[in-house]
Design a protein around this motif. Structure first.
Motif, PDB file in Angstrom:
ATOM      1  N   VAL A 810       7.246 -11.965  36.553  1.00 38.05           N
ATOM      2  CA  VAL A 810       7.913 -13.189  36.113  1.00 38.05           C
ATOM      3  C   VAL A 810       9.138 -12.852  35.261  1.00 38.05           C
ATOM      4  O   VAL A 810      10.150 -13.559  35.294  1.00 38.05           O
ATOM      5  N   CYS A 811       9.074 -11.738  34.522  1.00 38.57           N
ATOM      6  CA  CYS A 811      10.228 -11.355  33.702  1.00 38.57           C
ATOM      7  C   CYS A 811      11.377 -10.897  34.590  1.00 38.57           C
ATOM      8  O   CYS A 811      12.545 -11.204  34.318  1.00 38.57           O
ATOM      9  N   HIS A 812      11.062 -10.152  35.637  1.00 36.56           N
ATOM     10  CA  HIS A 812      12.115  -9.776  36.582  1.00 36.56           C
ATOM     11  C   HIS A 812      12.712 -11.032  37.203  1.00 36.56           C
ATOM     12  O   HIS A 812      13.930 -11.141  37.376  1.00 36.56           O
ATOM     13  N   GLY A 830      17.674 -19.325  25.902  1.00 36.32           N
ATOM     14  CA  GLY A 830      16.214 -19.349  25.846  1.00 36.32           C
ATOM     15  C   GLY A 830      15.688 -18.981  24.478  1.00 36.32           C
ATOM     16  O   GLY A 830      16.412 -18.467  23.634  1.00 36.32           O
ATOM     17  N   LYS A 831      14.403 -19.260  24.286  1.00 36.89           N
ATOM     18  CA  LYS A 831      13.717 -18.919  23.047  1.00 36.89           C
ATOM     19  C   LYS A 831      12.941 -17.637  23.306  1.00 36.89           C
ATOM     20  O   LYS A 831      11.951 -17.647  24.057  1.00 36.89           O
ATOM     21  N   TRP A 832      13.406 -16.547  22.726  1.00 39.59           N
ATOM     22  CA  TRP A 832      12.807 -15.229  22.969  1.00 39.59           C
ATOM     23  C   TRP A 832      11.293 -15.258  22.754  1.00 39.59           C
ATOM     24  O   TRP A 832      10.528 -14.752  23.575  1.00 39.59           O
ATOM     25  N   MET A 833      10.885 -15.858  21.677  1.00 41.25           N
ATOM     26  CA  MET A 833       9.457 -15.928  21.328  1.00 41.25           C
ATOM     27  C   MET A 833       8.607 -16.469  22.469  1.00 41.25           C
ATOM     28  O   MET A 833       7.475 -16.070  22.669  1.00 41.25           O
ATOM     29  N   TRP A 834       9.170 -17.438  23.183  1.00 39.89           N
ATOM     30  CA  TRP A 834       8.416 -18.081  24.250  1.00 39.89           C
ATOM     31  C   TRP A 834       8.601 -17.361  25.579  1.00 39.89           C
ATOM     32  O   TRP A 834       7.719 -17.391  26.429  1.00 39.89           O
ATOM     33  N   LEU A 835       9.782 -16.784  25.748  1.00 41.73           N
ATOM     34  CA  LEU A 835      10.061 -16.167  27.050  1.00 41.73           C
ATOM     35  C   LEU A 835       9.288 -14.871  27.226  1.00 41.73           C
ATOM     36  O   LEU A 835       8.752 -14.593  28.295  1.00 41.73           O
ATOM     37  N   VAL A 836       9.244 -14.063  26.154  1.00 39.48           N
ATOM     38  CA  VAL A 836       8.587 -12.767  26.280  1.00 39.48           C
ATOM     39  C   VAL A 836       7.081 -12.981  26.307  1.00 39.48           C
ATOM     40  O   VAL A 836       6.528 -13.638  25.430  1.00 39.48           O
ATOM     41  N   PRO A 837       6.415 -12.466  27.334  1.00 46.09           N
ATOM     42  CA  PRO A 837       4.976 -12.731  27.457  1.00 46.09           C
ATOM     43  C   PRO A 837       4.206 -12.194  26.250  1.00 46.09           C
ATOM     44  O   PRO A 837       4.606 -11.181  25.668  1.00 46.09           O
ATOM     45  N   PRO A 838       3.106 -12.857  25.883  1.00 39.62           N
ATOM     46  CA  PRO A 838       2.386 -12.449  24.681  1.00 39.62           C
ATOM     47  C   PRO A 838       1.546 -11.195  24.889  1.00 39.62           C
ATOM     48  O   PRO A 838       0.974 -10.682  23.942  1.00 39.62           O
ATOM     49  N   PHE A 839       1.466 -10.700  26.105  1.00 36.21           N
ATOM     50  CA  PHE A 839       0.645  -9.506  26.335  1.00 36.21           C
ATOM     51  C   PHE A 839       1.534  -8.400  26.901  1.00 36.21           C
ATOM     52  O   PHE A 839       2.367  -8.663  27.763  1.00 36.21           O
ATOM     53  N   SER A 840       1.363  -7.176  26.400  1.00 31.59           N
ATOM     54  CA  SER A 840       2.175  -6.020  26.845  1.00 31.59           C
ATOM     55  C   SER A 840       3.661  -6.350  26.748  1.00 31.59           C
ATOM     56  O   SER A 840       4.441  -5.947  27.614  1.00 31.59           O
ATOM     57  N   SER A 841       4.036  -7.058  25.693  1.00 29.16           N
ATOM     58  CA  SER A 841       5.407  -7.566  25.607  1.00 29.16           C
ATOM     59  C   SER A 841       6.456  -6.482  25.820  1.00 29.16           C
ATOM     60  O   SER A 841       7.386  -6.643  26.591  1.00 29.16           O
ATOM     61  N   SER A 842       6.284  -5.350  25.127  1.00 27.89           N
ATOM     62  CA  SER A 842       7.356  -4.356  25.188  1.00 27.89           C
ATOM     63  C   SER A 842       7.370  -3.620  26.518  1.00 27.89           C
ATOM     64  O   SER A 842       8.315  -2.901  26.809  1.00 27.89           O
ATOM     65  N   ALA A 843       6.316  -3.786  27.322  1.00 28.21           N
ATOM     66  CA  ALA A 843       6.326  -3.146  28.648  1.00 28.21           C
ATOM     67  C   ALA A 843       6.999  -4.046  29.677  1.00 28.21           C
ATOM     68  O   ALA A 843       7.194  -3.639  30.809  1.00 28.21           O
ATOM     69  N   THR A 844       7.342  -5.269  29.278  1.00 27.91           N
ATOM     70  CA  THR A 844       8.027  -6.151  30.230  1.00 27.91           C
ATOM     71  C   THR A 844       9.533  -5.994  30.049  1.00 27.91           C
ATOM     72  O   THR A 844      10.004  -5.586  28.984  1.00 27.91           O
ATOM     73  N   ILE A 845      10.236  -6.344  31.082  1.00 27.92           N
ATOM     74  CA  ILE A 845      11.675  -6.069  31.097  1.00 27.92           C
ATOM     75  C   ILE A 845      12.457  -7.006  30.159  1.00 27.92           C
ATOM     76  O   ILE A 845      13.594  -6.748  29.807  1.00 27.92           O
TER      77      ILE A 845
END
Ligand SMILES: Cc1cc2nc3c(=O)[nH]c(=O)nc-3n(C[C@H](O)[C@H](O)[C@H](O)COP(=O)(O)OP(=O)(O)OC[C@H]3O[C@@H](n4cnc5c(N)ncnc54)[C@H](O)[C@@H]3O)c2cc1C
Length: 867
Positions: A810-812, A830-845
């Motif tokens: 979904v991040c891609h 966008g709102k970074w807090m909401w866009l970045v998934p709450p799990f494995s956040s730093s592993a997402t793009i």
């Protein structure tokens, strides 16, 4: 074993492995005197050999065959997905070797023998019979055995080979080699395999720019497709311009490619000639003048490719002219690749192909490297048709194929008009049109940079005697293959362009009449020709003055709903904004009719599990009478309440609304996953309650591929996330009952609903069931349990055939949305807090991607509950 024995962990009902006839199993703990780790249950009649433990221990010390067997037992390992491997030393033709016998959960048996002193390795599937094909590397030091369908079943390797791990992985995992991969092995001894990183389905690469079909969409569609037409039918990809059709077989596993060796020679300053020679006797597909091929190379373990026009094509070789693009990834790779490098080539495609039997003169108006179609035309058609080439270049030194065209002109085959921009400035479209007019009825092919094409084409279009065709070298795979740097997708010096004027920020206090005007301007700019703007604005403003509302057309309302999704600064799934389906129910007045419309919404959205994004819009009311409202925060939501004992049942986040609904007389049955009835409230009827019909309650039971106990735990979640408590703020009107849905993102269920400490709070219980140590945070039990739950959610939705997104893909997709937005002149916010998934956040793009936190109208906004 003579029958079947199931091995399981003590306490587990599900066997972890089933041992079948011909294999040995035993318990080394019996000999060692340590606690047993597994229990064995006979599934059919079995013959058991019983030994005295002390006797066995003695045998083991003394060596011999029993000792070998005991060692094999002691060194049995369980490997993820590969089952059990038993290792032991053996003699083959008096040569000592280390044998590894793999018993895969699927029943496949693979024996690997390694002769360390030679060195030599042999691997072979034991469970396949029938015809096989053996491929040899040119020096015969490597042999690969395959079934006729291409599945790798065996391998023999003499000496060292740095690709041995890849080759072993093919045998162990039952991988296959396509025809072109077999040819590559036979001609070079190398395996053309992608590395693990590039095999990962990033998912968001756009394959079909016309329909926005991405890799992940096509992969999903390919599961139920047998041919390219099936893919086109379900995704639309390849059905509009057809440019991606040659890549679609990739998704079905039958990619038609030719394998070629590359040769490079100079062509001009900043341009090279690339020869592609077929590696074997199979003729290369024939091509018409003007067609292009896609050349792909395995660069750092990933296939990267670009389309190139064929300037020459024979059964043995293709020829290309390539400009070295500044900062261009592939063209510069071509310029440094060693001669003889293997590349794969997709079949010729493209329909800007002038016919040989057309008697009309053919005029090419080309600029820069856009000359390549003209060169192909001159080579193939000059003896059939009168050809004129108008070639614009910066200077003769950089003009690719200029000498070839000059020779053709000198021999009288063509007329060449050269335009050197360093001397003469930009080509004048007027002069081109004048020259074209001298040809009478003619066919014209234009090929150059985008603005060159636009300028020439618009001028030539004034002459009806000309048939115009254009080729553009712009394509969506530009830049593909380069390492993705954070922010790398952003256009340099980008400034947003709002043709309808700056949008209205959400929450801004702007009079409704102005909002209506701005909205209609945006509608007119994005949907040209759909309304008479000044009249429409006047009409809306008159209606507003009369009743406090204005009546959007269904088309305007659908636009508003889609733009509100596009503007939703918290939503990471916005790539699909344009696919939101509007159900216009503004005329409804009866609560029962509205409830039925919501049930119909759920049925439409469900679509047998292939969820469709939809919104149902009800009346916004008037200045005097408010529109209808729904009490439920989502159409499907589990009830929550506390028993008198204090025990929480269901979803704590719903305790307040559940209490209100119970005051209307609803009685829960007492389970944790009980869907609330809908409560619809109108000014005339007050609150009315409606139970969801059986076909409007799609749910997915959670199971896990390894943790079998999870299914017994009875967890589940509903399939359709249909938000119903937000309002749509569009054109100065507030629509307050607008249930809308997309599909779930796994983290919403696994990292929030089921695990937030103020929601179902399941992590401690799940961690305990997993046997994790909860005594310290440093055992990371929360993280492990949460990962398990994510796996379970994806696994269960996939098994149930219910659409769900995962947090990486979904991040891609979101970055793809951002690229699209920039291409359309809008800034993705966008709102970074909401866009970045709450799990494995730093592993997402998305983790390293900051966004401007701005939100515009039309917008979905929170509103106070009505209960
Ligand atoms: C039908 C067709 C035929 C073609 N025929 C030829 C031909 O005969 N000869 C030829 O030389 N080329 C041809 N091309 C172009 C070719 O496919 C490549 O685009 C070209 O070689 C550049 O690739 P590259 O990997 O070197 O550059 P890329 O790495 O793809 O980048 C190209 C340039 O675009 C910029 N860029 C990359 N991505 C983006 C983006 N998303 N937005 C904005 N800018 C971006 C880069 O900074 C760079 O300056 C053809 C293209 C098509 C579609």
């Amino acid at each position: 074993v003579a029958g079947e024995v199931a091995l399981s962990q003590p306490g587990s009902l599900q066997p972890s492995e089933t041992i079948r006839a011909g294999l040995l199993f035993g318990d080394s703990e019996v000999i060692a005197g340590t606690p047993r780790r597994e229990q064995a249950v006979a599934l059919t009649s079995v013959e058991v050999l019983s030994f005295d433990a002390r006797l066995l221990a003695n045998c083991q010390q003394q060596g011999g065959r029993i000792s070998t067997i005991l060692t094999a037992l002691a060194s049995a390992h369980k490997l993820p997905q590969l089952g059990t491997v038993y290792r032991y030393l053996a003699q083959v033709d008096h040569q000592p070797c280390l044998v590894s016998d793999y018993a895969k959960p699927s029943g496949q048996r693979i024996r690997v023998r390694y002769f360390a002193h030679l060195p030599q390795l042999e691997a072979a599937r034991q469970d396949v019979s029938g015809a096989t094909v053996t491929l040899a590397s040119p020096d015969r030091s490597r042999l690969i055995v395959l079934t006729p369908a291409g599945i790798v079943t065996g391998l023999t390797v003499h000496g060292e080979w740095n690709q041995l791990p890849d080759a072993m992985s093919l045998v162990l995992r039952g991988g296959s080699l396509a025809d072109w991969q077999r040819k590559a092995f036979q001609s070079s001894g190398e395996l053309l395999l992608e590395n693990a990183t590039s095999r990962t389905p990033a998912g968001a690469e756009i394959i079909c720019a016309c329909t926005n079909s991405t890799t992940s969409m096509l992969r999903a569609a390919a599961r139920n497709a047998t041919c390219v037409d099936d893919l086109t039918r379900t995704t639309g990809a390849g059905g509009i311009c057809g440019g991606c059709r040659a890549r679609l077989p990739l998704f079905l596993g039958h990619l038609e490619v030719s394998l070629c060796r590359l040769r490079r020679t100079p062509l001009a300053e900043g341009a090279i000639r690339i020869g592609l020679e077929a590696v074997d006797e199979t003729p290369l597909p024939a091509a018409q003048a003007g067609q292009f091929i896609r050349v792909e190379a395995l660069i750092d373990g990933a296939w990267v490719g670009r389309p190139y026009t064929l300037i020459g094509a024979s059964a043995r070789a293709y020829e290309l002219g390539v400009k070295l693009e500044e900062n261009g990834f592939f063209s510069n790779w071509l310029n440094t690749a060693t001669d003889g490098t293997l590349v794969r080539v997709l079949p010729p495609q493209g329909d800007v192909c002038p016919a040989a039997d057309d008697p009309r003169p053919l005029l090419y108006v080309v600029a820069g490297i856009g000359v390549t179609p003209a060169v192909a035309g001159v080579r193939q058609l000059a003896t059939h048709r009168p050809i004129h080439v108008l070639y614009s270049f910066r200077s003769p030194a950089v003009a690719a194929c200029l000498d070839e065209l000059q020779t053709a002109a000198a021999t009288g085959h063509i007329q060449l008009l050269q335009h050197c921009t360093a001397e003469l400035g930009r080509l004048d479209a007027e002069a081109v049109a004048k020259f074209a007019a001298t040809l009478g009825a003619a066919e014209v092919v234009v090929c150059g940079p985008g603005d060159f094409n636009r300028m020439v084409l618009s001028k030539l279009a004034e002459n009806p005697a000309l048939t115009l065709k254009a080729d553009s070298f712009d394509h969506p795979q530009r830049g593909e293959g380069q390492l993705l740097q954070p922010g790398g997708w952003r256009r340099k010096n980008f400034t947003p362009d709002y043709p309808a004027g700056p949008p209205i920020p959400r929450g801004a206090k702007v009079p409704p009449a102005e909002q209506a005007e701005q909205f209609l301007r945006e509608f007119a700019a994005e949907c040209p020709g759909r309304c008479q703007l000044p009249e429409r604005i006047q009409q809306a403003q008159d209606e507003l003055a009369d009743s406090g509302v204005w009546n959007m057309t269904a088309e305007e309302l659908g636009f508003a709903a889609r733009i509100a999704w596009r503007n939703a600064e918290r939503c990471v799934g916005r790539l699909y904004w344009n696919g939101l389906h509007l159900r216009d129910c503004r005329h409804m007045t009866e609560p029962a009719q509205m409830a039925e419309a919501m049930f119909e919404h759920l049925r439409f959205a469900w679509n047998g599990g292939d969820l469709r994004p939809a919104i149902t819009v009800f009346s916004p009311g008037t200045r005097d009478v408010p529109g209808p409202r729904i009490w439920n925060p989502q159409l499907l939501r589990y009830a929550g309440y506390r028993l008198r004992s204090g025990k929480q049942i269901g979803d704590p986040a719903q305790n307040a609304v559940t209490e209100k609904i119970m005051q209307l007389g609803w009685q829960p049955a007492g389970t944790d996953f009980e869907l609330l009835p809908l409560v619809i409230q109108t000014a005339e009827h007050g609150p009315r309650m409606f139970e969801l019909p059986a076909d409007c309650r799609p749910e997915v039971r959670l199971s896990h591929p390894q943790h079998n106990w999870l299914l017994e735990r009875g967890l589940k979640w509903y399939a359709i996330p249909a938000v119903s408590d937000m309002a749509l703020d569009a054109g100065g009107i507030m629509y307050r009952m607008i249930p809308f849905n997309g599909w779930y993102l796994n983290t919403e269920i696994a990292a929030r609903n089921l695990t937030d400490s103020n929601r179902y709070n399941l992590l401690p219980e799940l961690a305990e069931r997993m046997g994790l140590d909860l005594s310290s945070e440093r055992t990371l039990w929360r993280d492990r349990a949460m990962l398990m739950l994510h796996e379970a959610v994806l696994h269960s939705f996939d098994r149930a055939g219910v659409k769900i997104a995962d947090h990486h893909s979904v991040c891609h997709e979101f970055l793809e949305f951002c690229r699209n937005e920039q291409a359309a002149g809008r800034e993705p916010t966008g709102k970074w807090m909401w866009l970045v998934p709450p799990f494995s956040s730093s592993a997402t793009i998305l983790y390293q991607e900051p966004f401007r936190d701005r939100a515009f109208k039309p917008a979905y906004c929170l509103q106070k509950p009505v209960w």
